[in-house]
Write an enzyme that holds these catalytic residues in place. Structure first.
Site, short mmCIF file in Angstrom:
data_model
loop_
_atom_site.label_atom_id
_atom_site.label_comp_id
_atom_site.label_asym_id
_atom_site.label_seq_id
_atom_site.Cartn_x
_atom_site.Cartn_y
_atom_site.Cartn_z
N ARG A 109 12.59 2.60 15.73
CA ARG A 109 12.61 3.71 14.78
C ARG A 109 12.65 5.08 15.45
O ARG A 109 13.33 5.98 15.00
CB ARG A 109 11.39 3.65 13.86
N CYS A 144 6.30 1.43 5.53
CA CYS A 144 6.15 1.46 4.06
C CYS A 144 5.42 2.71 3.56
O CYS A 144 5.91 3.40 2.67
CB CYS A 144 5.44 0.20 3.58
N GLN A 171 -4.00 0.86 0.85
CA GLN A 171 -2.86 -0.02 1.01
C GLN A 171 -3.14 -1.47 0.58
O GLN A 171 -4.26 -1.98 0.72
CB GLN A 171 -2.40 0.03 2.47
N LYS A 200 2.14 6.16 12.79
CA LYS A 200 3.50 6.05 12.23
C LYS A 200 3.73 7.09 11.15
O LYS A 200 4.76 7.77 11.12
CB LYS A 200 3.72 4.65 11.64
N HIS A 237 1.09 0.42 -2.47
CA HIS A 237 0.28 1.35 -1.68
C HIS A 237 0.08 2.63 -2.49
O HIS A 237 1.04 3.24 -2.96
CB HIS A 237 1.00 1.72 -0.38
#
Lengths: 365, 365, 365, 365
Positions: A109, A144, A171, A200, A237
């Site tokens: 990523r 996510c 979450q 992240k 979430h």
């Protein structure tokens, strides 16, 4: 339009299973191959896989033989739900062989030449694939929790400028895969820590909201602080946000730009695109994961309780379906964008790559 | 020391039941009277009450006849767990008659002449009772979520100055009393709203951390922003905090002042005082409500994950037992402080009030 | 009385951790050694173990070096919480070396010469150890669900004769150890299957209620049918029972014999014995696991709702703490019985074995 | 076919809301009127109702004015989800005025002249309406737990004869309506009691499986013993069954008759009929409520784990969706059967009643 054959990498895992469900009867893609680790290779899918979805294994796939990651693949597009412990080199190798890897894994990523894409926000980042040093391509979608955060921030950032964000997540357990979180840890409990998740959210968001400048993405100048917790919820979430804005804006202004937000996937009417990428709820006790997670088939970000924040400027509560828009659905929407924006069209780099890879595939393992 | 007879107002409610459990075999107080609404008055306690505690009704109280709020009471100290819909005028009336009301209800908390006390933080605010215009006294403790927040902030505020706080709570269902939250609303779900809770946290904290200046409390100059959610946890409110400090301090500095914090209840060795008012946990996935809520018999604030905050300065996770230190236990610790600090001693205003009230009690209903 | 040094086998596992908690400050036993697999051997306990109990690791044990199952042990009594995949041969080997193994594992329970004991019911089965072909001894306690079933059946069986039993269990997640049941399988769900559990209930109960005849136990002539389910409860197995009796008896009669039941552990006042081995609750909605599981410190069987059964004769609901009386606590009570009944006294076989083993231990690995 | 206008009685309650969802776009019925208590009458539906479904209020109904039970109604068919505390006399009054009341309430289920119907099992009981002493009709469906039990028993009873049944239920919280079960009672807990439920299962089942003999139903000669518990599951009642059969049959035989079972609703292809009224699952850990409750859109009974019972003959686990097939869906399927079997056709008693009632409705309140 003829459907493009696709494969799912990591087909027996939780994300892989979701890919399979979401690719059933897809208008662009035909699920042709199931790929998993050597342990599963050679077995019928139904036997290789501990199926944990609420609807049964699609009939046509139950007896399909699982391929290994060393087997030759005939599909030019690979959806990757590989575990992050192995995804990195495997995905690279496929790209080197000319495959187009649409990955949900975290490994690539933040690579400078890999687009980290939410089509509603930064589809133009897809151009980065032309900078990749292999015949194929790797395209990723965010973590996510990051997707829902970015979706809520993007329209506000464009209109008013976001300077800083404090976010706390609550979450769902499905976010940890299977077997994932032991029940003894989470039944009637909260776990105020999810490994790597805060980092992240604090980094990926900046790349997504960043500006494509030449051959790299300039990260958005936003400070983000995340605190991530796990709660005993199955899917969905929830996140509480506090934002500091560069221009003055009240809750009504923020609600308006969120409500009006539409983007490329909506204009192109992509098959997996939510009609409303952001759904605003008015009731003061919404959104709630169990009740609102399936709005827009799990592909939107749900927003509620927009109000003034005494410390920063605006606070709100957001929600998204972590295994649909937060994982497999995000990757599929990326692939749909790739198709409709012409990246695979006649004369394109990837079109050539696909042709060349087909030749290679015949000969090589 | 002879034990002081006390009564519990709202004895059949959730907070009342907790008062009863915590007052069993108390060294200072003897639970002499149970008071509830007219609907319960005249009945044996076991029959008037839907007992919902994990240990059974104390044997000595099961057949005790419940009194009504109009019956004469022989106890000078009244612990009030009255419902907020009725607590205000009833508590005032008792104070006018010379009773000392130690209340957990929210109604009088923000009255200028009513002390809102956490003995570890602002026991000196008890002096406010001398400003009250009635022969008795009303003393309150804060809202449950506010107590843990204030406990964590107080030592940091004293040492480094707190300028702003962003807090998100994940609150237990027992905080809503009984029947409280319907199971259909919370099983496998999160409710991102608790009526009035955010306002209480944003205002009460300032009074508690404020400075007693003459006949009033000067609120602490802190900006607080709260987002309150309900999660499917039985006991224990978890909170994620981000703090902006006036002086520079790192996580180690903050940990040190929290770890070293001791105050009056510890010095006086009050019966309900936790040995450590603040317990620091080192594991990165703690505190967790189901596992840590009973530390120090539920009377401490548990803190973990102290780290830098990219937006403000410091972030952390805190936890407390909402029905023990967050409610009945807080009130009892207030009463113990009142006794040990001499507010009821010979010659004191309240000593006279108690005597006078006893005379009245004989004659009046 | 001098305390006997004991070791815990499988000390890092869930049952092992419970042994450690329950053996703290035990009047008969001193926890001298912690034994686990080779993976843990040589490490400090706190590091070798994922501690998952609600109270912290006892301070004195945190730095204790874990021994391996091949290391020489100086303790004559070994409490075994070994995993069933390895317990069988390891326990046998220790018995051959003269150790007294008090095991909670299922492996040897149905061996003809191994006593399967609940001291309130069949302490005389302990005599079976004299039939064992090794210098040491192996003594086992039943499966958790079986213990509560047997406890409820025993007094009824003695008085009225039980002919058949239909039982359905609703078992807690802690019964599966750690990590045990994945949360995705059980949050908001029921799993109507627990591997091997129904078979254990249907066979072990007959041995426990059986009669010692010479060198073997004659199984009780009862037909048992079990259906075992897992529910999202942390601690406490609930069971619904329907019984067919040989003599006629109504709910009152059954309630009476259960209420009056006392046995050897109560007479000997063993340290872990519940005052009442069977606690009857009157409220029609009890027993409930979260509210009643800690009655008698988790060492009793709780019974409620005794009523007529239109199909068999009597039905009722029972409950017990699966990790206390259902596992480690059961083994410890067995060991206490062994001590107080004189099996280890001067001149006894085990006394000699213990002496002999000590000699061996010095020389042998 | 012209759609018949229908009303929902108790439209604001939990069952009423489910009626509204299931009647959307129904091919036979048009939801014309919403009826509720006087408290709600006159208000727009969205305001009168605490909507608790996972999909939003149908747009066309949100502003519909709620009628009271004394207002004249223009719909000949009334679906009743009235609370049992008031349903009895209100339903009778409507029947006296010529309305056809399709009720989910328990009040008239055991009336000798009221059919208690599951169309797959005993649609011929509908003939009982001709024995009712009023121009209209009352038709009922069974209690939720009873429906799934009866569905599983019916094919077995016909083929082999069922003599006795032991059943334990693990029921979902949605079965108790809203607000229903307090979360403090059920989170992480089991409640082994549901008022009146065991009695309903033990009596209603016999009427459903009974034989229509002249003007009454002869109850089936089966002994049933039920034990009902509540577990923290949102939707889906699980039941463990043990059966004693009159003819000898093994698990395979029982599985075969269940698998092959089809009946009138399947033959008539009624809109709400499940394709398979009984779905058999092969995996040994199924059925599970969270994973299997939506099979056949929640209209079937799911069966698994069919095996021999050491006490009776056969045991198994069954599951059904308590608020779909177990309540509103059952009533709607009854109404569909009524229509397709011609009970409302030209010249029928109910056809006349409907005409006559229409005349009355014009004049009367």
């Amino acid at each position: 339009m003829e459907r493009i054959p696709v494969a799912v990498l990591g087909a027996t895992g939780t994300v892989g299973q979701k890919f399979i469900l979401l690719l059933q009867d897809h208008p662009y893609f035909e699920l042709a191959e199931l790929v998993a680790s050597e342990r599963s290779a050679g077995k019928p899918y139904a036997q290789a896989c501990q199926w944990k979805q609420d609807s049964p294994i699609p009939r046509s796939l139950a007896q399909r033989t699982v391929k290994g990651t060393d087997d030759p693949l005939g599909s030019p597009i690979l959806f990757s739900g590989l575990d992050a412990t192995v995804a990195g080199p495997i995905e690279s190798r496929y790209a080197e062989r000319g495959y187009i890897v649409i990955s949900n894994s975290r490994n690539h990523r933040m690579d400078p030449d890999v687009p980290l894409v939410i089509p509603e926000i930064n589809h133009e980042h897809l151009d980065l694939i032309h900078r990749q040093n292999h015949p194929g391509a790797i395209i990723t979608n965010p973590n996510c929790s990051t997707i829902f955060l970015s979706m809520a921030l993007a329209p506000i950032h464009r209109e008013f400028g976001v300077e800083a964000v404090n976010v706390t997540t609550l979450q769902a357990i499905s976010g940890a895969g299977y077997p994932g979180v032991p029940s003894l840890d989470i039944v009637g409990n909260v776990i105020p820590y999810i490994g790597g998740e805060e980092e992240k959210m604090e980094s990926e968001t900046l790349k997504i909201l960043g500006r494509l400048a030449g051959d790299r993405v300039e990260p958005a100048p936003i400070r983000i602080s995340a605190q991530c917790t796990r709660v005993p919820v199955v899917d969905g979430h929830t996140e509480t946000l506090s934002l500091k804005l560069r221009s003055r804006a009240g809750p009504q202004d923020v609600a308006r730009v969120l409500r009006q937000f539409r983007s490329l996937p909506q204009e192109l009417a992509l098959p997996s695109a939510p009609g409303n990428p952001i759904v605003l709820l008015e009731d003061q006790d919404r959104p709630q994961p169990r009740r609102d997670v399936w709005l827009e088939k799990g592909m939107c970000t749900v927003v509620g309780r927009i109000r003034e924040c005494p410390v920063l400027d605006i606070k709100m509560v957001i929600l998204g379906h972590n295994t649909v828009r937060g994982a497999a659905g995000a990757a599929i929407l990326n692939a749909e964008t790739l198709v409709k924006k012409g990246y695979l069209g006649n004369g394109s780099r990837l079109h050539q790559a696909m042709n060349q890879r087909r030749l290679q595939a015949v000969g090589a393992p």
